[in-house]
Write a protein that holds these residues in place. Structure first.
Motif, PDB file in Angstrom:
ATOM      1  N   TYR A  15       0.786  -1.236   0.000  1.00 55.14           N
ATOM      2  CA  TYR A  15       0.000   0.000   0.000  1.00 55.14           C
ATOM      3  C   TYR A  15       0.819   1.287   0.000  1.00 55.14           C
ATOM      4  CZ  TYR A  15      -3.953  -3.021   0.908  1.00 55.14           C
ATOM      5  OH  TYR A  15      -4.915  -3.995   0.802  1.00 55.14           O
ATOM      6  N   ALA A  16       2.110   1.216   0.259  1.00 51.72           N
ATOM      7  CA  ALA A  16       2.919   2.436   0.346  1.00 51.72           C
ATOM      8  C   ALA A  16       3.600   2.737  -0.979  1.00 51.72           C
ATOM      9  CB  ALA A  16       3.974   2.271   1.429  1.00 51.72           C
ATOM     10  N   HIS A  17       3.868   4.003  -1.202  1.00 50.33           N
ATOM     11  CA  HIS A  17       4.616   4.458  -2.372  1.00 50.33           C
ATOM     12  C   HIS A  17       5.996   4.914  -1.911  1.00 50.33           C
ATOM     13  CE1 HIS A  17       0.929   4.157  -4.616  1.00 50.33           C
ATOM     14  NE2 HIS A  17       0.318   4.974  -3.766  1.00 50.33           N
ATOM     15  N   ASN A  18       6.933   4.972  -2.835  1.00 54.07           N
ATOM     16  CA  ASN A  18       8.304   5.356  -2.525  1.00 54.07           C
ATOM     17  C   ASN A  18       8.349   6.756  -1.910  1.00 54.07           C
ATOM     18  OD1 ASN A  18      10.935   4.584  -2.413  1.00 54.07           O
ATOM     19  ND2 ASN A  18      11.401   5.053  -4.538  1.00 54.07           N
ATOM     20  N   GLY A  19       9.062   6.907  -0.787  1.00 57.45           N
ATOM     21  CA  GLY A  19       9.212   8.204  -0.139  1.00 57.45           C
ATOM     22  C   GLY A  19       8.053   8.610   0.752  1.00 57.45           C
ATOM     23  N   GLU A  20       7.068   7.767   0.923  1.00 58.42           N
ATOM     24  CA  GLU A  20       5.876   8.097   1.701  1.00 58.42           C
ATOM     25  C   GLU A  20       6.127   7.907   3.201  1.00 58.42           C
ATOM     26  OE1 GLU A  20       1.185   7.477   0.802  1.00 58.42           O
ATOM     27  OE2 GLU A  20       2.453   5.707   0.675  1.00 58.42           O
ATOM     28  N   ILE A  21       5.298   8.576   4.014  1.00 54.31           N
ATOM     29  CA  ILE A  21       5.354   8.417   5.468  1.00 54.31           C
ATOM     30  C   ILE A  21       4.190   7.534   5.886  1.00 54.31           C
ATOM     31  CG2 ILE A  21       5.293   9.579   7.697  1.00 54.31           C
ATOM     32  CD1 ILE A  21       6.251  12.120   6.228  1.00 54.31           C
ATOM     33  N   ILE A  22       4.502   6.431   6.568  1.00 56.64           N
ATOM     34  CA  ILE A  22       3.493   5.468   7.021  1.00 56.64           C
ATOM     35  C   ILE A  22       3.431   5.523   8.540  1.00 56.64           C
ATOM     36  CG2 ILE A  22       2.847   3.027   7.070  1.00 56.64           C
ATOM     37  CD1 ILE A  22       2.776   4.234   4.282  1.00 56.64           C
ATOM     38  N   LEU A  23       2.223   5.525   9.084  1.00 54.45           N
ATOM     39  CA  LEU A  23       2.023   5.520  10.530  1.00 54.45           C
ATOM     40  C   LEU A  23       1.255   4.271  10.922  1.00 54.45           C
ATOM     41  CD1 LEU A  23       2.054   6.811  13.332  1.00 54.45           C
ATOM     42  CD2 LEU A  23       0.109   8.179  12.652  1.00 54.45           C
ATOM     43  N   VAL A  24       1.811   3.511  11.860  1.00 56.62           N
ATOM     44  CA  VAL A  24       1.164   2.290  12.362  1.00 56.62           C
ATOM     45  C   VAL A  24       0.908   2.483  13.855  1.00 56.62           C
ATOM     46  CG1 VAL A  24       1.404  -0.186  12.719  1.00 56.62           C
ATOM     47  CG2 VAL A  24       2.341   0.861  10.658  1.00 56.62           C
ATOM     48  N   PRO A  25      -0.365   2.582  14.270  1.00 52.78           N
ATOM     49  CA  PRO A  25      -0.650   2.725  15.703  1.00 52.78           C
ATOM     50  C   PRO A  25      -0.585   1.366  16.400  1.00 52.78           C
ATOM     51  CG  PRO A  25      -2.670   2.866  14.444  1.00 52.78           C
ATOM     52  CD  PRO A  25      -1.554   2.725  13.446  1.00 52.78           C
ATOM     53  N   GLY A  26       0.586   0.787  16.407  1.00 56.33           N
ATOM     54  CA  GLY A  26       0.802  -0.538  16.971  1.00 56.33           C
ATOM     55  C   GLY A  26       2.200  -0.995  16.646  1.00 56.33           C
ATOM     56  N   LYS A  27       2.331  -2.261  16.241  1.00 57.30           N
ATOM     57  CA  LYS A  27       3.648  -2.852  16.009  1.00 57.30           C
ATOM     58  C   LYS A  27       3.832  -3.223  14.546  1.00 57.30           C
ATOM     59  CE  LYS A  27       6.818  -6.093  18.091  1.00 57.30           C
ATOM     60  NZ  LYS A  27       7.061  -6.896  19.285  1.00 57.30           N
ATOM     61  N   VAL A  28       5.037  -2.980  14.038  1.00 58.05           N
ATOM     62  CA  VAL A  28       5.395  -3.394  12.682  1.00 58.05           C
ATOM     63  C   VAL A  28       6.162  -4.706  12.794  1.00 58.05           C
ATOM     64  CG1 VAL A  28       6.702  -2.816  10.618  1.00 58.05           C
ATOM     65  CG2 VAL A  28       5.498  -1.021  11.852  1.00 58.05           C
ATOM     66  N   LEU A  29       5.688  -5.723  12.062  1.00 59.81           N
ATOM     67  CA  LEU A  29       6.304  -7.050  12.079  1.00 59.81           C
ATOM     68  C   LEU A  29       7.077  -7.285  10.791  1.00 59.81           C
ATOM     69  CD1 LEU A  29       3.225  -8.962  13.514  1.00 59.81           C
ATOM     70  CD2 LEU A  29       5.192  -8.073  14.760  1.00 59.81           C
ATOM     71  N   GLY A  30       8.056  -8.178  10.821  1.00 58.05           N
ATOM     72  CA  GLY A  30       8.995  -8.339   9.728  1.00 58.05           C
ATOM     73  C   GLY A  30       8.643  -9.349   8.666  1.00 58.05           C
ATOM     74  N   SER A  31       7.418  -9.828   8.612  1.00 55.83           N
ATOM     75  CA  SER A  31       7.049 -10.814   7.597  1.00 55.83           C
ATOM     76  C   SER A  31       6.855 -10.134   6.245  1.00 55.83           C
ATOM     77  CB  SER A  31       5.760 -11.522   8.017  1.00 55.83           C
ATOM     78  OG  SER A  31       5.390 -12.458   7.051  1.00 55.83           O
TER      79      SER A  31
END
Length: 156
Positions: free
Chosen positions: A91-107
């Motif tokens: 869902y993200a594009h190059n150079g974009e800022i992503i906000l996750v109100p939780g945890k980012v997992l490495g899968s």
């Protein structure tokens, strides 16, 4: 005449634990005919400070995004977002800022260079984001860098 049914008669009452299994407590408290619910407060000082900071920043900069994130962080921890890198890559594009109100997992694999702000990161997620020339940051750092909240995409 015995009918097999119990007749408690007028004014009879059952004690508080009647009809419950052993060890089962009454979860409701009735006062004045209204049900009282127990308020559970967050015990993590970083989280409580972050929620206050988000609400204040939202108020000062008229940025509704921070109020939304504060509301999501006020929910129970089991409702926090757990986002895999594969979803961020989708869902993200190059150079974009992503906000996750939780945890980012490495899968998964991250192929874009993005800035990701989250409450927590797994070790594998951090290394994969840095390998893709991305940036890991806390929500507090994002607030300081971008108080208006412009150009931020929320993933959950």
């Amino acid at each position: 005449m015995a009918t097999g049914k119990r007749d408690h008669g007028p004014g009879a009452f059952l004690h508080k634990g009647a009809g419950k299994r052993a060890g089962e407590a009454d979860k409701r408290d009735f006062r004045g005919g209204e049900e009282m619910t127990r308020q559970v407060e967050k015990t993590n000082p970083r989280l409580t400070n972050l929620i206050v900071l988000l609400k204040n920043t939202s108020r000062e900069n008229e940025a509704k995004i921070w109020r939304e994130i504060a509301g999501r962080l006020e929910t129970p921890n089991r409702n926090y977002a757990e986002v895999n890198l594969s979803k961020i890559n989708r869902y993200a594009h190059n150079g974009e800022i992503i906000l996750v109100p939780g945890k980012v997992l490495g899968s998964g694999v991250l192929e874009q260079s993005v800035k990701i702000a989250a409450l927590n990161f797994s070790e594998s997620a951090t290394s994969k984001i840095r390998d893709a020339n991305g940036q890991c940051m806390t929500i507090e750092q994002l607030l300081k860098d971008n108080p208006k909240g412009s150009g931020v995409r929320i993933l959950r």
